[in-house]
Design a protein around this motif. Structure first.
Motif, mmCIF file in Angstrom:
data_model
loop_
_atom_site.group_PDB
_atom_site.id
_atom_site.type_symbol
_atom_site.label_atom_id
_atom_site.label_comp_id
_atom_site.label_asym_id
_atom_site.label_seq_id
_atom_site.Cartn_x
_atom_site.Cartn_y
_atom_site.Cartn_z
ATOM 1 N N GLU A 1 96.116 55.762 27.503
ATOM 2 C CA GLU A 1 94.753 56.000 27.037
ATOM 3 C C GLU A 1 94.051 57.047 27.899
ATOM 4 O OE1 GLU A 1 91.482 52.994 25.480
ATOM 5 O OE2 GLU A 1 91.667 52.897 27.666
ATOM 6 N N GLN A 2 94.293 57.016 29.207
ATOM 7 C CA GLN A 2 93.691 58.010 30.105
ATOM 8 C C GLN A 2 94.225 59.410 29.809
ATOM 9 O OE1 GLN A 2 94.706 56.005 33.766
ATOM 10 N NE2 GLN A 2 92.568 55.422 34.090
ATOM 11 N N LEU A 3 95.496 59.502 29.465
ATOM 12 C CA LEU A 3 96.082 60.791 29.099
ATOM 13 C C LEU A 3 95.476 61.290 27.785
ATOM 14 C CD1 LEU A 3 98.130 63.069 29.566
ATOM 15 C CD2 LEU A 3 99.871 61.604 28.492
ATOM 16 N N VAL A 4 95.277 60.400 26.837
ATOM 17 C CA VAL A 4 94.667 60.778 25.558
ATOM 18 C C VAL A 4 93.252 61.303 25.791
ATOM 19 C CG1 VAL A 4 93.875 59.944 23.308
ATOM 20 C CG2 VAL A 4 96.084 59.167 24.218
ATOM 21 N N VAL A 5 92.479 60.615 26.601
ATOM 22 C CA VAL A 5 91.108 61.050 26.896
ATOM 23 C C VAL A 5 91.113 62.420 27.576
ATOM 24 C CG1 VAL A 5 89.054 60.540 28.299
ATOM 25 C CG2 VAL A 5 90.113 58.737 26.907
ATOM 26 N N ALA A 6 91.995 62.621 28.544
ATOM 27 C CA ALA A 6 92.082 63.914 29.241
ATOM 28 C C ALA A 6 92.492 65.022 28.275
ATOM 29 C CB ALA A 6 93.058 63.823 30.408
ATOM 30 N N TYR A 7 93.427 64.720 27.375
ATOM 31 C CA TYR A 7 93.847 65.689 26.347
ATOM 32 C C TYR A 7 92.666 66.079 25.472
ATOM 33 C CZ TYR A 7 95.190 65.912 21.321
ATOM 34 O OH TYR A 7 95.258 66.177 19.972
ATOM 35 N N LEU A 8 91.893 65.109 25.030
ATOM 36 C CA LEU A 8 90.746 65.409 24.167
ATOM 37 C C LEU A 8 89.663 66.181 24.919
ATOM 38 C CD1 LEU A 8 90.480 62.053 22.174
ATOM 39 C CD2 LEU A 8 91.266 64.279 21.296
ATOM 40 N N GLU A 9 89.435 65.828 26.179
ATOM 41 C CA GLU A 9 88.440 66.553 26.988
ATOM 42 C C GLU A 9 88.828 68.025 27.127
ATOM 43 O OE1 GLU A 9 88.471 64.393 30.672
ATOM 44 O OE2 GLU A 9 86.813 63.093 30.060
ATOM 45 N N ARG A 10 90.085 68.263 27.497
ATOM 46 C CA ARG A 10 90.538 69.642 27.699
ATOM 47 C C ARG A 10 90.529 70.412 26.383
ATOM 48 N NH1 ARG A 10 96.237 71.900 30.087
ATOM 49 N NH2 ARG A 10 96.956 71.293 28.035
ATOM 50 N N ARG A 11 90.965 69.776 25.312
ATOM 51 C CA ARG A 11 90.981 70.436 24.007
ATOM 52 C C ARG A 11 89.554 70.777 23.568
ATOM 53 N NH1 ARG A 11 95.029 71.094 20.044
ATOM 54 N NH2 ARG A 11 94.119 71.485 17.985
ATOM 55 N N ASP A 12 88.612 69.893 23.865
ATOM 56 C CA ASP A 12 87.211 70.135 23.522
ATOM 57 C C ASP A 12 86.696 71.410 24.196
ATOM 58 O OD1 ASP A 12 84.389 69.317 22.678
ATOM 59 O OD2 ASP A 12 84.200 69.310 24.864
ATOM 60 N N GLU A 13 86.971 71.544 25.470
ATOM 61 C CA GLU A 13 86.524 72.744 26.202
ATOM 62 C C GLU A 13 87.099 74.005 25.568
ATOM 63 O OE1 GLU A 13 87.350 72.472 30.384
ATOM 64 O OE2 GLU A 13 86.482 70.461 30.505
ATOM 65 N N ARG A 14 88.370 73.984 25.276
ATOM 66 C CA ARG A 14 89.026 75.154 24.686
ATOM 67 C C ARG A 14 88.500 75.431 23.287
ATOM 68 N NH1 ARG A 14 95.346 74.112 26.328
ATOM 69 N NH2 ARG A 14 95.114 74.556 28.535
ATOM 70 N N TRP A 15 88.391 74.387 22.469
ATOM 71 C CA TRP A 15 87.966 74.529 21.076
ATOM 72 C C TRP A 15 86.551 75.111 21.003
ATOM 73 C CZ3 TRP A 15 84.278 72.711 17.629
ATOM 74 C CH2 TRP A 15 84.605 72.760 16.271
ATOM 75 N N ARG A 16 85.639 74.506 21.744
ATOM 76 C CA ARG A 16 84.255 74.987 21.705
ATOM 77 C C ARG A 16 84.127 76.370 22.337
ATOM 78 N NH1 ARG A 16 80.196 71.964 23.957
ATOM 79 N NH2 ARG A 16 81.540 70.817 25.376
ATOM 80 N N GLY A 17 84.926 76.649 23.335
ATOM 81 C CA GLY A 17 84.912 77.980 23.949
ATOM 82 C C GLY A 17 85.385 79.055 22.989
ATOM 83 N N ARG A 18 86.458 78.779 22.263
ATOM 84 C CA ARG A 18 86.964 79.745 21.277
ATOM 85 C C ARG A 18 85.952 79.963 20.158
ATOM 86 N NH1 ARG A 18 92.085 77.390 19.016
ATOM 87 N NH2 ARG A 18 91.932 79.185 17.667
ATOM 88 N N LEU A 19 85.337 78.885 19.699
ATOM 89 C CA LEU A 19 84.323 78.993 18.643
ATOM 90 C C LEU A 19 83.158 79.862 19.123
ATOM 91 C CD1 LEU A 19 82.876 78.195 15.991
ATOM 92 C CD2 LEU A 19 82.151 76.099 17.159
ATOM 93 N N ALA A 20 82.620 79.549 20.278
ATOM 94 C CA ALA A 20 81.471 80.293 20.796
ATOM 95 C C ALA A 20 81.805 81.759 21.026
ATOM 96 C CB ALA A 20 80.963 79.651 22.086
ATOM 97 N N ALA A 21 83.004 82.044 21.510
ATOM 98 C CA ALA A 21 83.399 83.435 21.754
ATOM 99 C C ALA A 21 83.378 84.246 20.467
ATOM 100 C CB ALA A 21 84.783 83.492 22.391
ATOM 101 N N GLN A 22 83.835 83.659 19.367
ATOM 102 C CA GLN A 22 83.810 84.396 18.102
ATOM 103 C C GLN A 22 82.390 84.527 17.564
ATOM 104 O OE1 GLN A 22 86.824 83.958 15.155
ATOM 105 N NE2 GLN A 22 85.413 84.336 13.480
#
Length: 185
Positions: free
Chosen positions: A50-71
């Motif tokens: 569960e901790q790995l899943v949470v860390a995966y979602l946290e990191r993916r969130d940063e990348r996803w929102r960063g890519r969106l904002a950059a465009q």
């Protein structure tokens, strides 16, 4: 291998496997095999899956929102920036390996049994809605429009994940354009 490298490798493997195959179908041994991080080290870094899943979602969130904002930031006109969100979604939906929204998928798998995963999903969705609200405010439009745009984008994500098509982003963009043109400033 130092802890930061081992963590990154484990998260890279988790992202690929969880997003590609689903969280429940992937065991920690699968993560070990894909990452090259020993099972002992993996459990030192993430004592529970569960901790790995949470860390995966946290990191993916940063990348996803960063890519969106950059465009979106490449567009100068405030109302067009709102539509650029849907253009970005179309590009994302067309990426190789697109399997829908990782947060919706995670919630579908674990939302009923994992409060930490649910919290990550809620945080991601709230941040996305807040981002849309900021774009709406920058365009001088009524705040209620943010909720409508959020539902269009979320509906497009679910539909694209099911149909494996980019068309939902175009349809949602068209609907967003109608909302923008019908909304007094």
């Amino acid at each position: 291998m130092d802890s930061a490298t081992a963590r990154d490798r484990a998260l890279d493997a988790a992202e690929e496997l969880f997003y590609g195959r689903g969280i429940q179908s992937v065991g920690m041994d699968d993560i070990r095999a894909a990452s090259g991080v020993s099972l002992k080290r993996l459990y030192q870094l993430f004592p529970a899956k569960e901790q790995l899943v949470v860390a995966y979602l946290e990191r993916r969130d940063e990348r996803w929102r960063g890519r969106l904002a950059a465009q979106v930031e490449r567009t100068e006109d405030p109302p067009e920036r709102i539509l650029a969100v849907f253009d970005w979604l179309e590009g994302w939906f067309g990426e190789d390996g697109f399997r829908g929204c990782a947060w919706i998928n995670s919630y579908g798998e674990l939302g009923a049994t994992s409060q930490p995963v649910t919290a990550q999903v809620e945080a991601h969705k709230a941040a996305f809605r807040d981002y849309l609200a900021a774009l709406v405010a920058d365009a001088g439009l009524p705040g209620a429009l943010a909720g409508q745009l959020f539902l269009l984008a979320e509906g497009a994500m679910v539909t694209a994940g099911i149909t494996r098509s980019t068309e939902p982003a175009r349809v949602a963009r068209d609907a967003a354009g109608v909302l923008l043109s019908a909304t007094p400033r």
